[in-house]
Design an enzyme around this catalytic site. Structure first.
Site, short mmCIF file in Angstrom:
data_model
loop_
_atom_site.label_atom_id
_atom_site.label_comp_id
_atom_site.label_asym_id
_atom_site.label_seq_id
_atom_site.Cartn_x
_atom_site.Cartn_y
_atom_site.Cartn_z
N LYS A 1 34.22 21.92 52.40
CA LYS A 1 34.62 20.84 52.00
C LYS A 1 34.92 19.78 53.21
O LYS A 1 35.73 21.24 54.17
CB LYS A 1 35.25 20.54 50.86
CG LYS A 1 35.04 19.52 50.54
CD LYS A 1 35.06 18.67 48.73
CE LYS A 1 35.94 17.43 48.72
NZ LYS A 1 37.13 17.64 47.74
N LYS B 1 50.56 21.96 44.28
CA LYS B 1 51.53 21.48 45.27
C LYS B 1 52.63 21.74 45.75
O LYS B 1 53.73 21.27 46.99
CB LYS B 1 51.21 19.02 45.31
CG LYS B 1 50.42 19.21 45.64
CD LYS B 1 50.81 17.84 45.84
CE LYS B 1 48.99 16.59 46.23
NZ LYS B 1 48.88 15.56 45.64
N LYS C 1 40.55 16.76 55.35
CA LYS C 1 41.22 16.26 56.51
C LYS C 1 42.34 17.92 57.49
O LYS C 1 43.02 17.44 58.18
CB LYS C 1 42.63 14.88 56.59
CG LYS C 1 43.66 15.11 55.89
CD LYS C 1 43.93 13.62 54.90
CE LYS C 1 45.17 14.49 53.71
NZ LYS C 1 46.44 13.23 53.43
#
Ligand code: TRP
Length: 352
Positions: free
Chosen positions: A216, A133, A219
């Site tokens: 996978k 991140k 979103k």
């Protein structure tokens, strides 16, 4: 010294569950989208619903974790309420489980500070999710909150003396850190925390991206992702345009028919069948039949789900009542742990 002011270093009870109490589980979900997606539901939330039958279950919407990366306050507030409403609509029962919003329970952050002071700088720096991140955000925009995110997560778990933590594979490292911190605290200050076990969900039911059934469902790729609160027309369209494979036969073969197999898994997950059973049941049909079955399976869940969410969102008084109930119960469970911790680390206690 009066008795009320005397420190009682060794008598403060660690709040281990009394015998005959079912084991305790805790999990959390970030309010970082306008809707849960099918993967969240099938992989996590559905399991939470089952666990509330057999466990003393605590589930929280982790709004404090959601501010570790760039965000908008109005959007966060809305998403927190929506996430809470979705947990209810998915079948979590406030009579059976303690369902709450993380920031309503200040004990999490209070414990987090103590744990941060026991976490190595290098240890936190080795967390792969932080590395990913922070690389994405860029070094200048990454916050210290993102760095200490896993320690707050450890506090979420340890403050309730949770025995088990249902999470996905991606949280394994955070759970290891949580266990290390619990053990470290216990050996330095005396038995205080239950050392929790990660209850990792097997990947078998994993649903893949409808537009790219090699990755996978996520979103970050909205066209291949089914959101539970998507409009019926949008869900129908996403399924209709799902990638299928060459040939025309409905068969389960993840290697050569990943698209078809994924739809079989999806149907199975929503109709309580194995993908093999679904394939058998649809034998002889074509891809059109497969897609119709997938649309029916998904809409039969999302229809009532969306209606339940809308009803709760239209009733802020009820939403507040439920959040209050959860926060109250959570604080009651968290307070004895924090008191024991503060005492053991040497903070001066004031009389009640
Ligand atoms: N980090 C978890 C995730 O992204 C969310 C989370 C926060 C959590 N606190 C938790 C999960 C405590 C389990 C237990 O999925």
């Amino acid at each position: 010294m009066t008795s009320t002011m005397s420190a009682s270093p060794s008598s403060a009870p660690a709040s281990t569950a009394p015998v005959n109490q079912p084991p305790r589980v805790l999990s959390g979900i970030q309010p970082t989208a306008d809707s849960f997606q099918v993967g969240n539901y099938l992989g996590a939330i559905r399991r939470w619903v089952d666990l509330q039958e057999t466990h003393d279950a605590f589930y929280c919407v982790v709004d404090q974790h959601a501010i570790t990366v760039d965000y908008d306050p109005q959007v966060l507030r809305h998403r927190t309420l929506l996430s809470f409403a979705q947990l209810m609509a998915a079948g979590l029962d406030p009579q059976r489980a303690t369902i709450f919003v993380q920031s309503h329970v200040p004990e999490h952050s209070q414990l987090s500070w103590v744990l941060q002071c026991m976490t190595g700088f290098g240890e936190a720096g080795r967390m792969t999710q932080f590395k990913d991140k922070s690389a994405r955000e860029g070094a200048d925009r990454s916050t210290v909150g993102l760095f200490t995110y896993p320690v707050l997560q450890a506090a979420d778990i340890l403050i309730y003396q949770a025995d088990g933590v249902p999470v996905g594979e991606d949280q394994r490292q955070h759970l290891e850190l949580t266990r290390d911190l619990a053990q470290r605290f216990n050996s330095r200050f005396g038995e205080t925390f239950v050392v929790p076990t990660a209850l990792i969900v097997a990947d078998t039911a994993k649903i893949l991206d409808l537009a790219d059934p090699t990755s996978k469902m996520s979103k970050s790729s909205p066209s291949g992702c089914l959101f539970l609160l998507d409009d019926e027309r949008v869900l129908t369209k996403k399924i209709k345009t799902a990638v299928t494979d060459s040939g025309r036969e409905i068969a389960l073969d993840r290697e050569s028919k990943p698209g078809v197999s994924n739809l079989l898994s999806l149907i199975g997950a929503f109709t309580d069948r194995t993908p093999e059973q679904v394939a058998t049941d649809l034998q002889g049909g074509g891809y059109g039949d497969l897609k119709t079955a997938a649309i029916d399976a998904v809409l039969s869940f999302t229809g009532p789900f969306a209606a339940a969410v809308a009803e709760l969102m239209a009733d802020p008084g009820e939403l507040t009542r439920l959040m209050n109930l959860g926060a109250h119960r959570a604080r009651e469970a968290a307070a004895p742990t924090l008191a024991a911790v503060y005492d053991r680390v040497g903070f001066v206690q004031l009389p009640d």
